[in-house]
Design a protein around this motif. Sequence first.
Motif, PDB file in Angstrom:
ATOM      1  N   MET A 165       2.310  -4.502 -13.358  1.00  0.00           N
ATOM      2  CA  MET A 165       2.752  -3.170 -13.751  1.00  0.00           C
ATOM      3  C   MET A 165       2.354  -2.134 -12.710  1.00  0.00           C
ATOM      4  N   TYR A 166       1.223  -2.332 -12.053  1.00  0.00           N
ATOM      5  CA  TYR A 166       0.846  -1.439 -10.957  1.00  0.00           C
ATOM      6  C   TYR A 166       1.888  -1.509  -9.844  1.00  0.00           C
ATOM      7  N   ALA A 185       5.272   0.141 -11.026  1.00  0.00           N
ATOM      8  CA  ALA A 185       5.227   1.604 -11.058  1.00  0.00           C
ATOM      9  C   ALA A 185       5.149   2.190  -9.655  1.00  0.00           C
ATOM     10  N   THR A 216       1.117   7.370 -10.017  1.00  0.00           N
ATOM     11  CA  THR A 216       1.780   6.904 -11.245  1.00  0.00           C
ATOM     12  C   THR A 216       1.378   5.472 -11.551  1.00  0.00           C
ATOM     13  N   THR A 248      -0.316   4.103 -14.901  1.00  0.00           N
ATOM     14  CA  THR A 248       0.314   3.031 -15.675  1.00  0.00           C
ATOM     15  C   THR A 248      -0.716   1.996 -16.113  1.00  0.00           C
ATOM     16  N   LEU A 265       6.713   2.154 -19.607  1.00  0.00           N
ATOM     17  CA  LEU A 265       5.349   2.565 -19.291  1.00  0.00           C
ATOM     18  C   LEU A 265       5.238   3.320 -17.963  1.00  0.00           C
ATOM     19  N   PRO A 266       5.895   2.876 -16.871  1.00  0.00           N
ATOM     20  CA  PRO A 266       5.797   3.657 -15.626  1.00  0.00           C
ATOM     21  C   PRO A 266       6.315   5.082 -15.773  1.00  0.00           C
ATOM     22  N   ALA A 302       3.804   7.146 -17.596  1.00  0.00           N
ATOM     23  CA  ALA A 302       2.717   7.506 -16.684  1.00  0.00           C
ATOM     24  C   ALA A 302       3.152   8.591 -15.709  1.00  0.00           C
ATOM     25  N   TRP A 303       4.400   8.526 -15.254  1.00  0.00           N
ATOM     26  CA  TRP A 303       4.919   9.544 -14.342  1.00  0.00           C
ATOM     27  C   TRP A 303       4.958  10.908 -15.017  1.00  0.00           C
TER      28      TRP A 303
END
Length: 870
Positions: free
Chosen positions: A447-448, A451, A459, A463, A670-671, A674-675
């Motif tokens: 996920m890192y 994103a 971001t 995330t 999710l990204p 987070a953004w």
Amino acid sequence: MTQFSIVIPTLNEAENIDPLLTRLFSLDLQKESFEVIIVDDGSADGTPARVRAWESRANVRLVERREKPDLTGSILAGAALARGNVIVVMDADLSHPPERVPALIAPVLDGSHDVAVGSRYIPGGSTEGWPLHRQWLSRLGGWLARPLCDVNDATSGFFAFRRELAATIAERARGYKILLELLVAGQGKLRVIEVPICFSDRTRGASKLSFSHQWTYLQRLMTLAGGTVSFGTASRFAVVGLFGVVVDALLFQWLMSNGAGLALAHIMSFFAAASVNYTLNSKWSFRLHHAGHLQWRQFSRFLTVGVFALLMRGGVLALLIYSWHIPSYLAIFPAIAATAVINYLGSAFYVFPVEHNPPSPDVRWRVASLGIIGFSVLLRLIYIGTAELFPDEAYYWNYTQHMDLSFYDHPPMVAWLIWLGTSIFGNSEFGVRFGAFCCGLITMGYMYALARNLYDKSTAIRTVLLLAVLPFYFATGAVMTADAPLVAAWAATLYYMERALIGDRRSAWLGVGIAFGLGILSKYTLGLLGLSALVFVIFDPAARRWLRRPHPYLAATLALLLFSPVIIWNMGHNWASLSFQSSRIQGVGDDQFSLHLLILHLMVLLTPVGLLAAIMALLSGRDNSGSSHERRRRLFVLAFGGVPLAVFVVLSIFDSLRFHWTGPIWLGMLPTMAWLMGQTDDLRAVAVRLRSAWKPTIAICLFLYAFALHYLVLGIPGIPYRGIYEGFPEHYFWREATQGIEEVVEEVRQQTGQEPIVVGMSKWSVASVLTFYNRGKPMEIRSRNMFGDSGAMYDFWYPSEPPTARPIILVGMWPHNLERTRQDRDIGKMLVDPGPVQDREIVQDGKSLRQVYYRVAYGYLGEQHLGNLK
């Protein structure tokens, strides 16, 4: 006209001056276009004389500093005298290739970038001649700087920048990594480019790098991150901490010796020591950052850090005492040490942070995020080996005791991961959950990367923060169910899908095939991503060409090959698993409208703030403005987040859904969530309130996780286990309940002289946990399918039980489980001389944990009698 100035700090580099300047002035550059300023820090080997010899031959100037040698001070002194609009910094030991100067200055001279970094750690860069330990130290220094800047080689000493940027560097800057000072001073607004270089170890002279330089770098790094860090502060904190250790340990031992429980003793001793520590630290260790009187805001922050440290300490104590069998009077000391680390970092970065020249809000978010992520991961790691298994986990562990290509109610991935963990760590809670913990880390990694590709590094860090704190993802990284590998595979599939569909990388389809195949080996829900990919390809013209290429079809073939164990198992079992799963497509089968329940479940899985953020992420995906990349990114969010959600919304209209089924689908949003957390130019009231609501939400979630884990493992004084939540004890404390059933079994053995059959009177829960926690004399354990009810995989493991005169002991969570079947048949009519339902209170350390119910009979009439009852 001087276009750029090369500043070279020196200290005893006489042997390198001539070859360095010879190579610099041999470059294919106009000699009038640059100057070389050599700043000497008090060399005793004749370095200044060598430089003076060049002053009459080329555009070289010597600056002799009389202050204490300091690399940052030398560079700033040279920059102050520079005539060029661009400053180039490099070492004098020829480790930085002078031939790369033209490539380094070009992007700054043409105005496209503010800083150009000569990087060893991007494609084309390398390091030659360094021993392995120095390479690792350099890498470690760069990794530690990652939260502060988006540069691969933040510790490089070879870089170029616009001259006016030198004025932004803090007055207190010191050490030998001025590039980091420059990048942090830019508050993330600088345009930075990395240029590959080949770094070569010096061949003449001696290295100036020492342990003191490394320590100074670490101190400065933490200061730039917003922490109050210095040798004096750390040493005073250590002295205060040692005094606190004495108070803590003595009070803990006194309480334990006077009959206090472990939880009460360590909580009371902790708060006594913490009170002493706060008083001394505020008055002495951090006196420069304390107003001289009690500040409630500061004190509340101290209490917050203290509570988190306390709850973590409980897990360390439980691990040392219950799992490693270390005496409590010794276990308290490593527990105190772990607490001290959390308290120090919390005090330095949160209670008494840097107030003069604080870091930018973005850097603060990054540093706080890493601290929260680290705490969340450590919390799971410490507690997963001490908290008892839930019945679901014990059931999947039973899969490994009957290993097969697949299973009736789930594909085999969960069994494979448990088998791997228990093969390494034994049949323990940690062994069972080790796979879930690893899946949580894998999810964070993918996920890192996703994103970062869709947005940026800040971001990406946020995330991972959301993964660490949102309830569903915290749980799947700690509890071993089929959702743990599903979430990891879902994240991996999203990453490779983005690389294939937006990044246009053909090789990514190999990753898609592997991740998708492993995902459907975890849970069939991942098949929804196939539908999402189809929707994206249909609506995105650039991705539509993949329909005419073989790569997606090869990826699907690879996924099908990986899924083949499930197909083979079903072929041999009358397609039982696929039939069972297909019957669940519409829900649990009660034909009830459950959209309102779906929304309620989402609030629990994501928190109300998280659900609102997810809705905003979906709505932002409808915006068709911006660049082509932005539009495709929004379509990606809509396709891979909105499509699976739409499926579950439609299903909830016609039937009830399981509580956790929708958990993985939010990874696609999710990204963007987070953004949105980092957007400051969105002035809508909802967005502003949402951003401000994240901080308390994160703190409350972390507290609840730590509190719940401490409560499960050690308890909380004054809060009993029974009566708080109806039904909770019956689903937990099976380790102690199994000991109680073992006592019942032994009593029946002694009474009848026969080995009884123990029947767990639930679908699979009771039989599974009894089997896992049966540490005494082995018991013969069956499930309720003996009496005509479904037993899931027990229907395959023990499909029938012949009539017998052996004693039968029925065990259940509630009394009615032992009296009638789910079809409302009298269980007593299938038994010989059945006794009444009895209960046994399970008590530990004087605390009532739960009741366990059992019923003893002296024979079983068999399936034929069961058929007559039907």
